[in-house]
Design a protein around this motif. Structure first.
Motif, PDB file in Angstrom:
ATOM      1  N   ALA A 124      28.530  66.879  47.757  1.00  0.00           N
ATOM      2  CA  ALA A 124      29.504  67.468  46.842  1.00  0.00           C
ATOM      3  C   ALA A 124      30.118  68.763  47.376  1.00  0.00           C
ATOM      4  O   ALA A 124      31.282  69.041  47.112  1.00  0.00           O
ATOM      5  N   ILE A 125      29.365  69.549  48.125  1.00  0.00           N
ATOM      6  CA  ILE A 125      29.907  70.816  48.621  1.00  0.00           C
ATOM      7  C   ILE A 125      31.040  70.576  49.624  1.00  0.00           C
ATOM      8  O   ILE A 125      32.001  71.339  49.680  1.00  0.00           O
ATOM      9  N   HIS A 126      30.959  69.493  50.375  1.00  0.00           N
ATOM     10  CA  HIS A 126      32.028  69.179  51.320  1.00  0.00           C
ATOM     11  C   HIS A 126      33.300  68.785  50.577  1.00  0.00           C
ATOM     12  O   HIS A 126      34.396  69.192  50.952  1.00  0.00           O
ATOM     13  N   PHE A 127      33.159  67.997  49.515  1.00  0.00           N
ATOM     14  CA  PHE A 127      34.310  67.658  48.680  1.00  0.00           C
ATOM     15  C   PHE A 127      34.883  68.917  48.032  1.00  0.00           C
ATOM     16  O   PHE A 127      36.088  69.078  47.912  1.00  0.00           O
ATOM     17  N   TYR A 128      33.989  69.816  47.578  1.00  0.00           N
ATOM     18  CA  TYR A 128      34.445  71.078  46.992  1.00  0.00           C
ATOM     19  C   TYR A 128      35.286  71.854  47.995  1.00  0.00           C
ATOM     20  O   TYR A 128      36.336  72.401  47.648  1.00  0.00           O
ATOM     21  N   ARG A 129      34.824  71.951  49.240  1.00  0.00           N
ATOM     22  CA  ARG A 129      35.548  72.727  50.258  1.00  0.00           C
ATOM     23  C   ARG A 129      36.965  72.185  50.450  1.00  0.00           C
ATOM     24  O   ARG A 129      37.924  72.946  50.586  1.00  0.00           O
ATOM     25  N   VAL A 130      37.109  70.866  50.453  1.00  0.00           N
ATOM     26  CA  VAL A 130      38.431  70.254  50.594  1.00  0.00           C
ATOM     27  C   VAL A 130      39.291  70.581  49.372  1.00  0.00           C
ATOM     28  O   VAL A 130      40.445  70.998  49.506  1.00  0.00           O
ATOM     29  N   SER A 131      38.731  70.403  48.174  1.00  0.00           N
ATOM     30  CA  SER A 131      39.514  70.667  46.961  1.00  0.00           C
ATOM     31  C   SER A 131      39.867  72.148  46.840  1.00  0.00           C
ATOM     32  O   SER A 131      40.963  72.494  46.404  1.00  0.00           O
ATOM     33  N   ARG A 132      38.965  73.044  47.240  1.00  0.00           N
ATOM     34  CA  ARG A 132      39.241  74.490  47.195  1.00  0.00           C
ATOM     35  C   ARG A 132      40.374  74.852  48.150  1.00  0.00           C
ATOM     36  O   ARG A 132      41.259  75.640  47.814  1.00  0.00           O
ATOM     37  N   TRP A 133      40.350  74.262  49.355  1.00  0.00           N
ATOM     38  CA  TRP A 133      41.407  74.525  50.326  1.00  0.00           C
ATOM     39  C   TRP A 133      42.757  74.071  49.768  1.00  0.00           C
ATOM     40  O   TRP A 133      43.756  74.784  49.863  1.00  0.00           O
ATOM     41  N   LEU A 134      42.786  72.885  49.175  1.00  0.00           N
ATOM     42  CA  LEU A 134      44.023  72.372  48.585  1.00  0.00           C
ATOM     43  C   LEU A 134      44.505  73.273  47.446  1.00  0.00           C
ATOM     44  O   LEU A 134      45.699  73.547  47.315  1.00  0.00           O
ATOM     45  N   TYR A 135      43.562  73.751  46.622  1.00  0.00           N
ATOM     46  CA  TYR A 135      43.892  74.630  45.498  1.00  0.00           C
ATOM     47  C   TYR A 135      44.462  75.958  45.987  1.00  0.00           C
ATOM     48  O   TYR A 135      45.485  76.429  45.481  1.00  0.00           O
ATOM     49  N   VAL A 136      43.842  76.562  46.982  1.00  0.00           N
ATOM     50  CA  VAL A 136      44.299  77.843  47.524  1.00  0.00           C
ATOM     51  C   VAL A 136      45.682  77.695  48.164  1.00  0.00           C
ATOM     52  O   VAL A 136      46.491  78.618  48.124  1.00  0.00           O
ATOM     53  N   HIS A 137      45.968  76.521  48.724  1.00  0.00           N
ATOM     54  CA  HIS A 137      47.253  76.287  49.363  1.00  0.00           C
ATOM     55  C   HIS A 137      48.260  75.629  48.410  1.00  0.00           C
ATOM     56  O   HIS A 137      49.254  75.049  48.854  1.00  0.00           O
ATOM     57  N   HIS A 138      47.986  75.701  47.116  1.00  0.00           N
ATOM     58  CA  HIS A 138      48.906  75.271  46.053  1.00  0.00           C
ATOM     59  C   HIS A 138      49.324  73.808  46.153  1.00  0.00           C
ATOM     60  O   HIS A 138      50.481  73.474  45.857  1.00  0.00           O
ATOM     61  N   VAL A 139      48.419  72.944  46.575  1.00  0.00           N
ATOM     62  CA  VAL A 139      48.693  71.514  46.576  1.00  0.00           C
ATOM     63  C   VAL A 139      48.347  70.993  45.178  1.00  0.00           C
ATOM     64  O   VAL A 139      47.212  71.123  44.727  1.00  0.00           O
ATOM     65  N   PRO A 140      49.318  70.416  44.463  1.00  0.00           N
ATOM     66  CA  PRO A 140      49.049  69.983  43.095  1.00  0.00           C
ATOM     67  C   PRO A 140      48.254  68.674  43.031  1.00  0.00           C
ATOM     68  O   PRO A 140      48.238  67.897  43.980  1.00  0.00           O
ATOM     69  N   PHE A 141      47.589  68.463  41.935  1.00  0.00           N
ATOM     70  CA  PHE A 141      46.920  67.228  41.535  1.00  0.00           C
ATOM     71  C   PHE A 141      45.684  66.847  42.357  1.00  0.00           C
ATOM     72  O   PHE A 141      44.666  66.449  41.794  1.00  0.00           O
ATOM     73  N   LEU A 142      45.744  66.944  43.670  1.00  0.00           N
ATOM     74  CA  LEU A 142      44.622  66.489  44.507  1.00  0.00           C
ATOM     75  C   LEU A 142      43.312  67.230  44.231  1.00  0.00           C
ATOM     76  O   LEU A 142      42.255  66.592  44.201  1.00  0.00           O
ATOM     77  N   PRO A 143      43.315  68.563  44.014  1.00  0.00           N
ATOM     78  CA  PRO A 143      42.038  69.212  43.702  1.00  0.00           C
ATOM     79  C   PRO A 143      41.369  68.650  42.446  1.00  0.00           C
ATOM     80  O   PRO A 143      40.154  68.457  42.411  1.00  0.00           O
ATOM     81  N   LYS A 144      42.159  68.342  41.430  1.00  0.00           N
ATOM     82  CA  LYS A 144      41.606  67.745  40.206  1.00  0.00           C
ATOM     83  C   LYS A 144      41.040  66.365  40.478  1.00  0.00           C
ATOM     84  O   LYS A 144      39.999  65.993  39.944  1.00  0.00           O
ATOM     85  N   LEU A 145      41.732  65.611  41.299  1.00  0.00           N
ATOM     86  CA  LEU A 145      41.272  64.266  41.648  1.00  0.00           C
ATOM     87  C   LEU A 145      39.952  64.321  42.422  1.00  0.00           C
ATOM     88  O   LEU A 145      39.029  63.541  42.157  1.00  0.00           O
TER      89      LEU A 145
END
Length: 168
Positions: free
Chosen positions: A26-47
């Motif tokens: 789960a921490i690896h998935f978190y790192r990807v979603s956090r990176w997307l969130y910080v870089h303002h990529v919509p929808f994917l972090p929630k997914l």
């Protein structure tokens, strides 16, 4: 390859720094979603957060601030982290740990220091601060601030001792 279960293609593996296989958790998935969130990529972090919940029955939100080197035991199964939680570097969080709000004496969410080890089933709640180099025992309920270098356990958690040698 050495360390990879034979005939087990249903798990995701990657190489650790030492060259051995470790399970993608789960921490690896978190790192990807956090990176997307910080870089303002919509929808994917929630997914991805939904995917973490479906795969690991965990809530590891992309809004939480989790430091480098932090690990989740057993893939992060059953871990619940509040959205506003701040977790330091090199923290080890066991399975079924809850880090959340809900403490009327200390409103808010916990802040976890560096080099903290939280054993399985522990609950840390309220706007409290957990110091650096702290160990929280299994199934403990922490509802008060914990100083640096302490070992705490129990319901409610109490300081059992202070660590003398804090070198890692």
């Amino acid at each position: 390859m050495k360390g990879m279960p034979i005939g087990d293609s249903s798990r995701h593996y990657h190489f650790s720094k030492r060259g051995e296989f470790t399970m993608f958790n789960a921490i690896h998935f978190y790192r990807v979603s956090r990176w997307l969130y910080v870089h303002h990529v919509p929808f994917l972090p929630k997914l991805i957060t939904l995917l973490i919940f479906l795969l690991y029955n965990s809530k590891v939100p992309y809004q939480a601030e989790i430091g480098k080197g932090t690990r989740l035991g057993y893939g992060g199964i059953g871990v619940v982290i509040h959205t506003d939680c701040k977790i330091g570097s090199y923290v080890v969080i066991g399975q079924n740990v809850t880090l959340g709000g809900g403490n009327s004496r200390f409103p808010g969410v916990p802040t976890i220091g560096d080099n903290v080890h939280i054993y399985h089933g522990a609950v840390v709640f309220g706007g409290i601060s957990i110091g650096n180099n702290v160990t929280i025992g299994a199934n403990s309920v922490v509802d008060k601030p914990v100083p640096d270098n302490a070992v705490v356990a129990g319901v409610p958690a109490k300081v059992l001792k202070f660590k003398e040698n804090t070198e890692v």
